[in-house]
Design an enzyme around this catalytic site. Structure first.
Site, short mmCIF file in Angstrom:
data_model
loop_
_atom_site.label_atom_id
_atom_site.label_comp_id
_atom_site.label_asym_id
_atom_site.label_seq_id
_atom_site.Cartn_x
_atom_site.Cartn_y
_atom_site.Cartn_z
NE ARG A 68 7.79 -61.89 -93.90
CZ ARG A 68 8.82 -62.64 -93.50
NH1 ARG A 68 9.77 -62.99 -94.36
NH2 ARG A 68 8.91 -63.05 -92.25
CE1 TYR A 121 16.66 -49.52 -114.79
CE2 TYR A 121 16.73 -51.06 -112.95
CZ TYR A 121 16.15 -49.99 -113.60
OH TYR A 121 15.04 -49.39 -113.05
CG ASP A 193 17.61 -57.19 -116.23
OD1 ASP A 193 16.52 -57.54 -116.74
OD2 ASP A 193 17.78 -56.06 -115.73
CE LYS A 218 11.73 -51.29 -117.32
NZ LYS A 218 11.82 -51.31 -115.86
#
Length: 400
Positions: A68, A121, A193, A218
């Site tokens: 992790r 968003y 962002d 994206k």
């Protein structure tokens, strides 16, 4: 820059394609081959107490400790994002939304207040209204064009100022340096962002950002086949972001990270083509009688256009336009008729996409949407641009 320059070509400076090709490819990750390998791991084993103590003492320094914490694949990708965005460290998440929510949670506590841009968003707004509110953290939404006047909204308990530039759907470009300067004067952490610009079309830390967030799903990945998020931070804020994200259990698949590393190698050339195609389509749309206005940051009709010219190194394939109100009744027929533009909620892949919003005002609370017609958002992919224009042209016939 002249109006013609901003609309007919990119406002970009140069992107260093050599950096894009080489980012994250240190020999300690590649081991003599071209690409970092996919290292899958949960348990890391040690042959001696000394080795285990060394790993434990250095677990925050890209040393194998536990899956992790990261593997060589994740270390390579984090390094690549740091090199491209200019940060001190990069935390990895299983989606862009996870990157946003965990970044915010890393810097707030019960009783705090945050400032969130009104054009954020939609899942970001939902997180503020549905999760932060239950934790006793209040949110004030603000006009994306507020600039230095944001000072009037900062409270004694304001801990985070969150930006998104340009804004989702409506594309307003925020004055990042002006907002960051005021926020820092009041001890606030500035988050951005930065997905629209990707890691190469904006230098967030040079503009005063503390944490830059990417929905790497994206443009970084670029092929619509991986969910991935990143948050890159300054040296001051990286330790807090790193440890908070680790404590909240955030980790990512090495197979997905390998695909993201592969996507990075073509990011520069893909973005250049997305940008060129989108500017061509936007200029064509500007002349259509059905279109009221173009909301593309490189066009002077887009709010914040002057800031875009000053701060951004280029654009991409994502922009919106507003239809004149008299064409609203034909919107569904227009959308249904399109062949190359499929309807979908993401963007940043090689394919063209379209979505439409009839009531933009319902998605905001601090600002007023002045247009009466529906908004159409396009993602311009890597298809032949003439085919895309022909598709839109036949679609407009269904608006009548």
């Amino acid at each position: 820059m002249s109006k013609k320059a901003s609309e007919d070509q990119s406002s970009s400076g140069s992107v260093n394609h050599t950096s894009i090709v080489n980012a994250g490819r240190s020999s300690k990750w590649t081991n003599g081959v071209v690409n970092p390998s996919v290292q899958r791991a949960s348990t890391v084993v040690f042959d001696s107490v000394k080795e285990m103590k060394h790993a434990t003492a250095n677990k925050t320094n890209q040393v194998l400790f536990y899956g992790r914490r990261g593997t060589t694949t994740s270390f390579a990708f984090s390094d690549a994002m740091n090199e491209l965005e200019g940060g001190a460290g990069c935390a990895l998440y299983p989606s862009g939304t996870a990157a946003i929510t965990n970044a915010i949670l890393s810097f707030v506590k019960t009783g705090d207040h945050i400032l969130m841009v009104d054009t954020a968003y939609e899942p970001t707004r939902d997180f503020c209204d549905k999760i932060l509110a239950k934790l006793g953290i209040t949110t004030t939404y603000y006009d994306p064009l507020i600039g230095s006047d944001i000072e009037s909204l900062i409270q004694e308990n304001t801990s985070v100022v969150f930006l998104e530039a340009p804004g989702s759907l409506t594309m307003e470009v925020q004055d990042i340096p002006a907002i960051a300067k005021v926020a820092h004067q009041h001890g606030c952490v500035v988050m951005l962002d930065n997905t629209w610009a990707s890691p190469i079309n904006l230098r967030p830390f040079e503009l005063g950002v503390d944490v830059s967030i990417q929905a790497a799903t994206k443009y970084v990945v670029g092929h619509s086949d991986v969910m991935l998020g990143t948050a890159t931070a300054t040296e001051e804020h990286w330790p807090n972001l790193r440890e908070s994200s680790y404590t909240m259990g955030q980790c990512t698949s090495p197979d997905d990270l390998y695909l993201a590393l592969r996507g990075i190698r073509t990011l520069g050339v893909r973005m250049k083509q997305h940008e060129a195609n989108a500017l061509t389509v936007a200029n064509w749309l500007k002349k259509r009688p059905e279109v009221e206005t173009i909301l593309h940051p490189a066009f002077d009709s887009c709010p914040g256009h002057e800031v875009f010219k000053r701060d951004f190194l280029g654009s991409n394939g994502l922009f919106s336009f507003v239809l004149k109100p008299e064409y609203a009744n034909g919107l569904d027929a227009f959308l249904d008729s399109l062949e190359h533009f499929k309807m979908g909620y993401s963007w940043g892949g090689f394919e063209s996409l379209v979505i439409a919003v009839r009531n933009v005002q319902a998605m905001r609370t601090a600002t007023t949407w002045s247009h009466q017609g529906p908004l159409v958002r396009l993602h311009i992919g890597l298809e032949d641009v003439n085919d895309l224009i022909e598709d839109l042209a036949q679609g407009f016939k269904h608006l009548a």
